[in-house]
Design an enzyme around this catalytic site. Structure first.
Site, PDB file in Angstrom:
ATOM      1  N   GLY A 143      -5.037  -1.442   9.604  1.00 56.67           N
ATOM      2  CA  GLY A 143      -4.479  -0.114   9.390  1.00 56.67           C
ATOM      3  C   GLY A 143      -4.986   0.490   8.104  1.00 56.67           C
ATOM      4  O   GLY A 143      -6.150   0.321   7.753  1.00 56.67           O
ATOM      5  N   LYS A 202      -2.375   2.094   2.344  1.00 51.25           N
ATOM      6  CA  LYS A 202      -1.016   2.304   1.855  1.00 51.25           C
ATOM      7  C   LYS A 202      -0.083   1.253   2.467  1.00 51.25           C
ATOM      8  O   LYS A 202       0.646   0.556   1.760  1.00 51.25           O
ATOM      9  CB  LYS A 202      -0.560   3.722   2.213  1.00 51.25           C
ATOM     10  CG  LYS A 202       0.622   4.193   1.397  1.00 51.25           C
ATOM     11  CD  LYS A 202       1.039   5.601   1.806  1.00 51.25           C
ATOM     12  CE  LYS A 202       2.309   5.553   2.581  1.00 51.25           C
ATOM     13  NZ  LYS A 202       2.352   6.167   3.863  1.00 51.25           N
ATOM     14  N   GLY A 231      -1.092  -1.387   3.924  1.00 49.56           N
ATOM     15  CA  GLY A 231      -1.647  -2.681   3.540  1.00 49.56           C
ATOM     16  C   GLY A 231      -0.977  -3.211   2.279  1.00 49.56           C
ATOM     17  O   GLY A 231      -0.642  -4.395   2.175  1.00 49.56           O
ATOM     18  N   CYS A 273     -12.520   2.825  12.163  1.00 47.63           N
ATOM     19  CA  CYS A 273     -12.631   2.422  10.773  1.00 47.63           C
ATOM     20  C   CYS A 273     -14.077   2.248  10.347  1.00 47.63           C
ATOM     21  O   CYS A 273     -14.378   2.309   9.163  1.00 47.63           O
ATOM     22  CB  CYS A 273     -11.844   1.147  10.517  1.00 47.63           C
ATOM     23  SG  CYS A 273     -12.162  -0.129  11.718  1.00 47.63           S
ATOM     24  N   GLU A 301      -7.243  -5.562   7.408  1.00 40.15           N
ATOM     25  CA  GLU A 301      -8.426  -4.859   7.886  1.00 40.15           C
ATOM     26  C   GLU A 301      -8.177  -3.380   7.692  1.00 40.15           C
ATOM     27  O   GLU A 301      -7.449  -2.761   8.464  1.00 40.15           O
ATOM     28  CB  GLU A 301      -8.663  -5.170   9.370  1.00 40.15           C
ATOM     29  CG  GLU A 301      -8.870  -6.645   9.669  1.00 40.15           C
ATOM     30  CD  GLU A 301     -10.113  -7.205   9.014  1.00 40.15           C
ATOM     31  OE1 GLU A 301     -11.045  -6.435   8.749  1.00 40.15           O
ATOM     32  OE2 GLU A 301     -10.140  -8.418   8.747  1.00 40.15           O
TER      33      GLU A 301
END
Lengths: 493, 537
Positions: free
Chosen positions: A203, A206, A208, A260, A225
């Site tokens: 994700g 923030k 994370g 990503c 990740e």
């Protein structure tokens, strides 16, 4: 499931207490030891392969519901990759599981040493919405291959795929050791309060940070990740037709930029920029037609919130004035056309945040050298791309730029290679997975050293004497004479 | 140091890292060489510091700290170039034509927190890894070992590049300030309480963390029938409980598990060994400080615990010295059985059957190490498969750190990319097992790293050819002689049938070869691998 309380745990009104029940159930499953066997792991992975085969149509439908993802993309980027990961793990797992012999040093002679991979225990996988199928199932495959019990929390932002997981995954896998929890922030918070042996999060940075802080309480290792602004550096000596095609497919052909590893911005020289923009326009027209908003080959923006976020990036007049192609928006269908921006101000929001959408700024510099400095002045990205024919530039790029992964003369493809680790560095994440790296990510590498009762060196033990110190020095430095003396049990006493 | 100082240090080191000089092979090599010089030239200084901080005997200091460091630094110097070489990985057909490569790159600026029990070893060991990987480093040694901390602050800048390797002294407040800065990796050795703080602080900047903690490391003591084995085993347990730093070591034996009927034999042997090792107590380290002394004496103060003391138990608060103490079956709910002891107290827990030890260990948090003394193959494989711990050592204690170069110590393995993790780079692997061929090959390190990372032994042409030889049961001497003559006989022999146990040889010296064969026989391995280049010489 024998226990009705557990059944209830997975569903509405999921709170801390229910999360605790769920984890306790998984822990019991793991403690029973069955997840450790090769047979169990293989059976689960085969179950997943079967699931993918049986439910391909449903998965595609769910992805279309969530993101209007073209079927071709769903197959190419999610289903086929997930299946490949599964079959790769099935093929290699036995080898991965085998304890690995390592040489021992002369100091501990005689002994034998090996590294034994063992499951870490009960793991939590929290996945993202942009590739809701692949990003959920891929870590689960790794966790199962490593012999763990696993709880999966798919993203609530892709509700169709999330509920599909909740219905089909338990049917194809051992549902006492593989569980799916649906929900959003309160459910995730409840899950994060529990003690896990590993948390795997995909994700943004923030969340994370929140995940890592929660994990710190139980000293749980995390793999994060995340994303980042992935730069593409285009040198002026490239085959511009091929380069633009590859950039376009990596940007808009990957979920309309919501990936990503999608290129976030292009760096090129001032003199080459017009050529590049022209070629890019031609390519886009060829790919998505005159009216891209009508093209069925373009995913939509996931929800209204993200749509607003992206349009607000263009709000700034200094930014919207730089649009050289595209810019059309359709709020009703949440579609944004591929958009090129030439020379946006470096301090604008679009150059600070990860774009994660179909906008592609092009930044120009006088020299290629300056481009490298520009990349290095920003946070470390998940991927960095370079298009060039110049070997020297390639070498310098690899040497000086730090990124999770790197791809020369193409985009996004590196994540399809199971032999390469996929993961970020710095702001773009912690830990890596894919192939063997997934297995390692969910395994503990236990060092096992084994000795017989021979080769006893009295020099190790007190009372310490000068002779003993001498032998010990020899032993540690690997001297054979000292070894022989030590084996002979000298000095006595 | 003031807060401005800490921030300044962090910024200075980062600017220095960004200049890119730490990335070069030359820089890394020069720093490792400098460290090597430091270890040779400042040996006395280290001994004095350790004596002051912990009352550590010189021999102990060399064995557990200086010696190991020399070994590590030499190992890193030897392999540096190979570790830095990018390795190719196979690519799938889909991506044809592409090539895949794993390029090790430094993480950036690394913060190392070390602990007080091996104040020099645990500071410089991660430093070696960090330098080898090309990082800039800030090291904060433990304030509880002030002499060592001063020594490091004085001598490290003297030998190493003082711009990119800095030592910061200070207590928790300085630690806190350091944690507020942004780092690219934090390497922490110490207690789990502080580790939680470190990890939470690291989350703010998404900094990866390697934490090396402790735990209650048990020793399983099977009923060994031979008196000699018993003696050796007990010596090794004593060697891990009292010998290193008086039990103040994260991989020391915390408690012993033994069968009820065997306990008296074990206890007698323990007492005899203690007497032999410590006719006087000057070889024992003292307790680090007042606070820890108090903590340890509280552990045995409880009457229900004190009643179980069967050996030792005397305390001297003046000199902070605690006599080696053995307890038999202290209550399992007492603090001594729930906290890491980290001192010279050894509880012995008796079980009905030694197999129950597996259950006993599994019911508790995962330890850093499990030691097992047994000759029973079945018990051995059960322990390997069913228990979980940082590492596992059979029939010895502590020495896994000596072979640290080859085994991973603890495991921050989840960062698979070798150089991204400081320690993983030391995993040396020299065997590739080809399941289809059933023979083992010796390969250059570069190929191996690639293999570790990809598990795909494609680069077959790069492997030296060789043969796999069964070693029949023969006397050591005979085997050794055989080894030297072996070449002639083996040149044309076919690959041998599959065998489970395999011994690898990667040496070129005939003498060592002979020793290895001896070892193979002692370890009851029945297979040897000989590369042709040895054979042909």
């Amino acid at each position: 499931m024998e226990n009705p309380a557990e059944e209830e745990a997975v569903g509405v009104g999921f709170d801390g207490a229910r999360a605790a029940v769920l984890v306790a159930g998984l822990r019991r499953g793991f403690a029973s030891g069955r997840t450790r066997s090769y047979e169990w792991r293989a059976a689960q992975l085969k179950g997943i392969v079967r699931m993918i085969d049986d439910k391909e149509a449903e998965i595609m439908a769910a992805l279309h519901d969530d993101l209007a993802k073209p079927h071709m993309e769903s197959y190419l980027h999610e289903i086929s990759l997930a299946k490949a990961a599964c079959t790769f793990a099935l093929k290699e797992m036995k080898r991965w599981m085998k304890p690995e012999k390592v040489p021992t040093s002369i100091t501990t002679f005689p002994s034998s040493a090996e590294i034994v991979s063992e499951p870490v225990g009960v793991v939590l996988v929290i996945s993202a919405w942009n590739y809701p199928f692949l990003l959920s199932i891929d870590p689960v495959i790794g966790a199962i291959a490593a012999g763990n019990a696993v709880a999966l929390k798919p993203s609530e932002v892709a509700p169709a795929t999330s509920s599909l997981f909740a219905t089909i995954l338990p049917k194809y896998t051992d549902n006492s050791c593989v569980k799916v929890v649906e929900g959003s922030i309160p459910e995730t918070t409840a899950l994060l309060e529990q003690k896990w042996d590993k948390i795997f999060y995909t994700g943004n940075g923030k969340v994370g940070r929140i995940v890592m802080t929660a994990a710190a309480k139980h000293l749980t290792p995390v793999a994060l990740e995340l994303g980042g602004k992935c730069p593409v550096l285009v040198d002026s000596n490239v085959n511009v037709k091929v380069a633009t095609k590859r950039i376009a497919v990596g940007k808009w052909g990957c979920n309309n930029g919501q990936a990503c590893v999608a290129p976030d911005y292009i760096l090129t020289t001032k003199s080459f920029a017009p050529t590049l923009v022209d070629a890019m326009k031609k390519t886009l027209e060829k790919f998505y037609g005159k009216d891209p908003l009508e093209s069925p080959d373009l995913s939509r923006i996931v929800n209204a919130k993200h749509f607003r976020r992206l349009t607000s990036l263009l709000d700034d007049e200094k930014v919207s004035g730089t649009i050289v192609y595209g810019g059309q928006q359709d709020e009703k269908h949440l579609k944004i056309a591929p958009t090129l921006l030439l020379d946006v101000p470096h301090d604008s929001l679009i150059m600070k945040e990860e774009i994660f959408g179909p906008l592609l700024p092009i930044i120009t510099f006088n020299e290629v050298e300056d481009c490298l400095d520009f990349i290095n002045s920003k946070a470390k990205p998940l991927a960095a791309y370079l298009f060039t024919k110049d070997k020297r530039l390639e070498e310098r790029f690899v040497k000086t730029v730090s990124a999770g992964g790197m791809l020369i003369n193409d985009t996004a493809l590196h994540l399809a290679n199971p032999h390469l680790p996929f993961g970020g560095v710095g702001e773009s994440g912690i830990g890596a997975y894919h192939g063997k790296f997934s297995f390692d990510s969910f395994s503990h590498k236990k060092a096992v050293l084994s000795r017989g009762f021979g080769g006893e060196a009295p020099a190790r033990y007190p009372p310490y004497t000068p002779q003993k110190q001498k032998i010990l020095r020899g032993l540690i430095n690997g001297s054979i004479i000292a070894l022989l003396l030590a084996i002979l049990g000298w000095p006595r006493g | 140091m003031e807060s401005v100082g800490v921030e300044g240090v962090a910024n200075e080191v980062r600017t220095d890292y960004e200049s890119g000089k730490t990335r070069s092979l030359a820089w890394r090599r020069s720093q490792l060489k400098a460290l090597q010089r430091l270890l040779y030239e400042e040996e006395e200084g280290m001994f004095t510091a350790l004596k002051q901080d912990l009352g550590k005997h010189q021999a102990e200091a060399y064995r557990d700290e200086v010696g190991i460091l020399i070994k590590s630094v030499n190992y890193a110097l030897e392999n540096l170039k190979k570790w830095m070489t990018p390795c190719r990985v196979p690519v799938p057909l889909l991506a044809f034509p592409t090539r895949g490569e794993l390029v090790p790159e430094p993480l950036g600026v690394v913060l190392i927190f070390s602990s007080w029990n091996f104040p020099i070893g645990l500071s410089l060991e991660p430093l070696i890894g960090a330098i080898a990987a090309g990082n800039a480093i800030v090291l904060k040694p433990s304030e509880l070992a002030p002499a060592s901390s001063n020594f490091l602050a004085k001598s490290v800048p003297k030998y190493l590049d003082s711009m990119s390797v800095k030592v910061v002294r200070g207590g928790p407040d300085v630690g806190q300030k350091l944690l507020e800065q942004k780092w690219d990796k934090i390497f922490f050795t110490g207690s789990s309480r502080v580790a939680r703080i470190v990890m939470a602080a690291a989350a703010k900047h998404l900094t990866p963390v390697a934490v090396e903690l402790g735990g209650k490391s048990p020793a399983i003591f099977d009923s060994l029938s031979s008196a000699r084995d018993r003696k050796v085993a007990v010596e090794r347990i004593v060697g891990a409980k009292w010998v290193p730093c008086s039990g103040q070591v994260c991989i020391g034996v915390d408690y012993v598990l033994v069968e009820e009927q065997f306990a008296p034999i074990l206890i007698d042997q323990l007492k005899a060994t203690l007497e032999k090792f410590y006719p006087r107590f000057d070889c024992l380290s003292r307790i680090i400080n007042e606070q820890h002394f108090q903590r340890l004496s509280n552990l045995i103060k409880d009457p229900s615990v004190a009643a179980t003391i069967i050996h030792g138990g005397s305390l001297d608060s003046e000199t902070l010295f605690i006599e080696p103490t053995i307890l038999l079956d202290p209550p399992l709910d007492a603090e001594i059985m729930n906290e890491e002891i980290f001192g010279p107290l050894l509880p012995i827990i008796t079980l009905k059957k030694i197999e129950d030890s597996i259950e006993f260990i599994r019911a508790r948090p995962k330890p850093l190490v499990i030691y097992a003394f047994t000759k029973d193959e079945k018990l051995r494989s059960r322990i390997t498969a069913e228990t979980s711990s940082g590492s596992l050592t059979f029939n010895d204690t502590m020495i896994q750190v000596l072979s640290l170069c080859n085994l991973i110590f603890i495991t921050p393995w989840h960062r698979s990319r070798s150089f991204h993790c400081l320690l993983v780079v030391r995993v040396r692997r020299i065997a590739i097992w080809r399941s289809g061929w059933e023979w083992v090959r010796t390969v250059p390190r570069q190929v191996l790293l690639r293999h570790v990372q990809s598990h795909e032994s494609r680069a077959e042409e790069e492997l030296p050819a060789g043969v796999h030889v069964p070693v029949p049961a023969m006397g050591c001497m005979e085997a050794a002689l055989h080894a030297i003559r072996l070449p002639l006989r083996l040149r044309h022999s076919a690959p041998s049938p599959a065998g489970l146990e395999t011994r690898l040889i990667s040496t070129r010296s005939p003498l060592l070869l002979a020793a290895m064969i001896t070892a193979a026989i002692i370890c009851r391995n029945n297979r040897l691998y000989l590369p042709f280049d040895i054979i042909n010489r």
